[in-house]
Design an enzyme around this catalytic site. Structure first.
Site, PDB file in Angstrom:
ATOM      1  CD  GLU A 116      61.858-101.050 -75.003  1.00 60.33           C
ATOM      2  OE1 GLU A 116      62.767-100.349 -74.518  1.00 60.33           O
ATOM      3  OE2 GLU A 116      61.252-101.920 -74.345  1.00 60.33           O
ATOM      4  CB  SER A 392      60.742-137.967 -38.914  1.00 59.86           C
ATOM      5  OG  SER A 392      59.472-138.362 -38.426  1.00 59.86           O
TER       6      SER A 392
END
Length: 916
Positions: A116, A392
């Site tokens: 960082e 279906s």
């Protein structure tokens, strides 16, 4: 004088020489002058820019907010509210274990700073070297492409909650506050703030809490690879979550290890050994993981996902107020359905279910059921995350919906349920292994027959089917769609996707993307973030309504009767998926069992999709046995009834683009030739009425019709001669200036999409002529097919049974308005006498002979006054009446015989004169 002269000459020569020199140097001087001026302008502009920059920086810095120690170190939780603005959850509260700098392992510090902020101990809040690199990147790659934030600035950013703003104002304020922070706190204190405040995914804050959450031990006991995993997470906590994304986590971990090696914090050998370690090593086992428990985990999880899609917000630390679409009552009932047996009798604890309830009109999510007996707050969500074959329930989306939309089929379109195979020769079957032959599209869908669905899909075509599905939010991959996709094969969907897709059928073809958030209010209490939800036309209104009309039959006489709720207008579709033969044999599954059982249904208010089934466990598959294949329908019925109770639910409205012919629906203007014409019956007009108005001297004909979209054709006769009175889409016509004394007969038929109805009739007689006559009372006629003459035993024409008072071919009823006598005689071989009822003063008799049964005469005395003649009398017992003579003309009182002779049983009419 000479000296002065010479000196003048010398001076003149010298001036001329100087001028020549200037002329020779002029180009050089111009260039130098330009350069000098350019440098001067640049200097002035640069100075102005610096002054402006300093001024802008000073202005932004002066408006910087004041930060407290609590803001710098503690996260601020977010609040979630339901659709009635009541708080239902708080995120980010108290999920943190604080660690002092002295307790921070040195290797953890090295990993954090190597990743960082490598110059953390050299700068004073901002790093000019890092800033210079970012400036270059922003010029070459666009503003905001690379950050220059130091670890100190990140602490400020977390406290301000402005990380979504890549603006000069944000950067200026961060830089200024970072300098102030460095003046007020030591480096160790700032680092302590960072390691305790930073977000580490899963609602976890700080490195110590993350160590226990992901590895089940304190930070001091982590290995080098584990330290590198945590050090890499703050850049993108959710993407580098080792539980959810191990592949991305490994890449990020290896970068951290390389940066530690580059900054001389570890050796190359240590780096390589750590990079070789699997990411999963040391992680808490899935069953032992623990997170904050939310009241409604499935819905809250979806809210968190949407927040992250709207921006780089942290729901656990940014102090957001999130206004959602949640119906708390519906969600509570959903949880009750899933987690108890008081409503649904589940076969066992392993059966899972996913439920999604959305608003039909808006797409707002009202409730989500993420699964049964779920223990994890951020666990698998069966309402959203599952991808199962829809069976279906896909048929309206890939087959019949596109057939209506693109091929303009009617619901009566004829299909054939016969033995069929896919193109590779694989046979297609239904659950009953039967073939039902020819049937309408309507029947094929509400009975959920597979072969007609496949035949429909073939006619629609793959590309159009996919296009239709994508408009309904199903992002299907063309490569994955195969022929069996027509009945659900190769398709993977979630309940939320299906609920939203079906909602479009109930919303006149309008699709809304499902969403759980109405708006987000940031910590300042003013700034609002709203999702961009735009309604889209997915299909024509006729497609939506026609599919809906058929799916209503599914609930009343099709495969979904278990889901039926009496009195509630609703439509829906069932769906199941089967196991292949290998799985049935391998896992000992009953052949009647299914992998997935679905029901998706909707009203004009809500759309609800339910999936039920089992997850594979230790490589073993389980099936839903037949008695429990209706559980999805039961869940739908209970939840839909609950949310609809006490609310008015209008029925679906048929659009003007649809016409109904009998029981089937057609697109207006399109004729479907593939229909069973014998079964198509068009409704006939009713209550036909004809009346003459003396004041306007016109006849008005009116009728009723219960359908819509019909064209009415009016024909008939004038005094027995055929006539046409035109056509109209309205329900009345007028005939101006009718012929005095004439009798008008009107036959009205209705035609819709080329199908013509039977006729309904009425007649009227116009007053006038040689006597003072009045219009007869109007009498309605039944359709022509019902107005048949009754033949006698010898096939002789008999009296017309139509009661309209109309004179037809065999009609002999007299219509009388003046006094007088009229006799009508007719003979037939085997018929009884005719009966004549008269409503005019005078005498009337009818006689008839019967060679076999004697004679029968019926006499009727007319009542006083004017009126129309009565209907024909009833027939004798032995035969039908012979035909009467034609109507005579009226003169002043007198007698006139009307004689008709019938040879071989057929009456012939002669002239009839006299008064009537």
């Amino acid at each position: 004088m000479a000296e002065k002269y010479q000196s003048r000459e010398e001076r003149r020569k010298q001036m001329q020489a100087n001028q020549h020199k200037k002329k020779r140097k002029k180009p050089k001087n111009k260039f130098l002058t330009f350069i000098k001026r350019l440098i001067l302008v640049c200097f002035i502009l640069g100075l102005a820019g610096v002054i402006a920059g300093i001024s802008t920086f000073a202005y932004y810095a002066s408006s910087s907010p004041k930060l407290t120690k609590k803001q710098l170190s503690d996260p601020i939780p977010s609040v979630i509210k339901d659709k009635n603005n009541k708080t239902v959850a708080t995120l980010g509260a108290q999920n943190r274990k604080y660690i002092d700098y002295e307790e921070l392992p040195k290797q953890m510090e090295n990993a954090i700073l190597s990743t960082e902020d490598t110059r953390f101990y050299q700068h004073h809040g901002i790093d000019p070297i890092r800033l210079g690199g970012a400036v270059v990147a922003n010029f070459t790659k666009g503003f905001g492409s690379e950050g220059a934030s130091t670890l100190t600035q990140q602490v400020i950013s977390m406290a301000l909650n402005n990380k979504n703003e890549k603006t000069l104002k944000r950067k200026a304020q961060e830089a200024w506050l970072a300098i102030q922070l460095e003046r007020k706190y030591t480096k160790h204190e700032i680092l302590e703030m960072y390691v305790n405040k930073v977000y580490m995914s899963d609602g976890v804050f700080g490195f110590e809490t993350a160590a226990e959450h992901y590895y089940g031990k304190s930070l001091s006991k982590l290995s080098l690879p584990e330290i590198a995993v945590l050090a890499g997470m703050p850049q993108s906590p959710n993407n580098y979550n080792p539980f959810d994304h191990p592949d991305l986590t490994k890449k990020r971990r290896d970068i951290v290890l390389y940066m530690m090696y580059k900054n001389h914090k570890i050796t190359k050998d240590e780096m390589e050994k750590a990079q070789a370690a699997p990411v999963s090593a040391g992680l808490v086992k899935e069953k032992e993981r623990n997170t904050n428990a939310n009241k409604y985990p499935a819905f809250v999880n979806e809210v968190i996902k949407e927040v992250q899609r709207l921006g780089n917000y942290n729901v656990y630390a940014d102090g957001l107020t999130i206004y959602t679409t949640l119906d708390s009552s519906a969600q509570q009932y959903t949880e009750k359905i899933l987690n108890t047996n008081s409503i649904i009798n589940y076969p066992d604890k392993k059966m899972q279910a996913g439920i999604a309830l959305v608003d039909t009109k808006t797409g707002e999510i009202r409730a989500l059921g993420g699964g049964r007996n779920m223990k994890l707050d951020r666990g698998f969500n069966y309402a959203v995350d599952t991808k199962r074959s829809p069976g279906s329930t896909i048929k309206p989306i890939l087959d019949y919906g596109p057939a209506i939309e693109y091929l303009h089929w009617s619901t009566g379109h004829r299909l054939n349920d016969v033995a069929t195979t896919y193109s590779d020769g694989t046979p297609i079957n239904d659950w009953d292994n039967r073939f039902l032959g020819k049937m309408s599209m309507r029947k094929a869908l509400y009975l959920s027959r597979n072969i007609p669905a496949y035949e429909t899909y073939k006619e629609v075509g793959k590309e159009r089917a996919i296009r239709f599905a994508k408009k309904l939010g199903l992002d299907l991959n063309s490569k994955e769609i195969v022929e069996s996709s027509s009945i659900g094969g190769g398709v993977r969907v979630s309940p939320l996707q299906m609920a939203s897709a079906y909602a479009a059928f109930g919303n006149e073809g309008i699709y809304n993307k499902p969403h759980a958030i109405r708006k987000i209010v940031l910590r300042d209490g003013v700034t609002e973030i709203k999702p961009h939800v735009q309604s889209k036309i997915a299909m024509s209104d006729y497609t939506a309504y026609m599919i809906t009309d058929v799916l209503k039959d599914v609930l009343t006489k099709g495969t979904g009767t278990t889901a039926h709720i009496p009195g509630l207008p609703a439509a829906g579709k069932t769906g199941t998926t089967n196991f292949d033969k290998n799985d049935l044999a391998k896992y000992g599954i009953l052949s009647s069992s299914v992998q997935d059982s679905w029901f998706a249904g909707y009203t004009t208010r809500y759309s609800l999709a339910v999936w039920t089934g089992y997850e594979s466990e230790k490589g073993k598959k389980y099936g839903v046995t037949r008695p429990y294949q209706t559980v999805a329908q039961q869940i739908y019925r209970h939840l839909m009834r609950y949310v609809s109770e006490g609310k008015e639910t209008p029925d679906f409205t048929m659009p003007k683009s649809v016409v109904r012919i009998g029981s089937e629906l057609y697109i207006r203007g399109y004729i479907d030739t593939a229909i069973d014409k014998k079964s198509v019956t068009q409704d006939a007009p009713a209550n036909v009425h004809a009346a003459y108005d003396a004041d306007s001297n016109k006849i008005t004909v009116t009728w009723d019709y219960k359908g819509s979209g019909a064209t009415f054709n009016v024909s008939g006769t004038i005094n027995g001669s055929a006539a046409s009175f035109g056509s109209t889409s309205g329900k009345s016509i007028t005939v101006a200036n009718p012929k005095a004394g004439a009798t008008y007969v009107f036959n009205v038929t209705a035609t819709v999409n080329g199908v013509k109805s039977k006729a309904a009739s009425a007649s009227v007689t116009v007053p006038g002529g040689s006597t003072d006559t009045k219009a007869d009372d109007n009498q309605n006629k039944q359709p022509e097919d019902n107005a048949q003459k009754q033949p006698d035993a010898n096939n002789n024409p008999g009296t017309d049974t139509n009661q309209s008072g109309e004179n037809k071919d065999n009609t002999g009823s007299d219509k009388r308005t003046n006094s007088g006598n009229s006799n009508g005689n007719g003979s037939e071989n085997s018929g009884n006498g005719s009966k004549d009822n008269n409503n005019s003063p005078g005498n009337s008799s009818g006689t008839g002979t019967s060679s076999g049964n004697g004679s029968s005469a019926n006499n009727g005395a007319g009542t006083n006054g004017n009126g129309s003649s009565g209907s024909n009398g009833t027939n004798g017992t032995n035969g039908t009446n012979g035909t009467n003579g034609t109507k005579g003309t009226n003169t002043n009182g007198g007698n006139s015989p009307n004689k008709g002779e019938n040879s071989s049983g057929n009456a012939s009419a002669n002239n009839n004169t006299g008064s009537e």
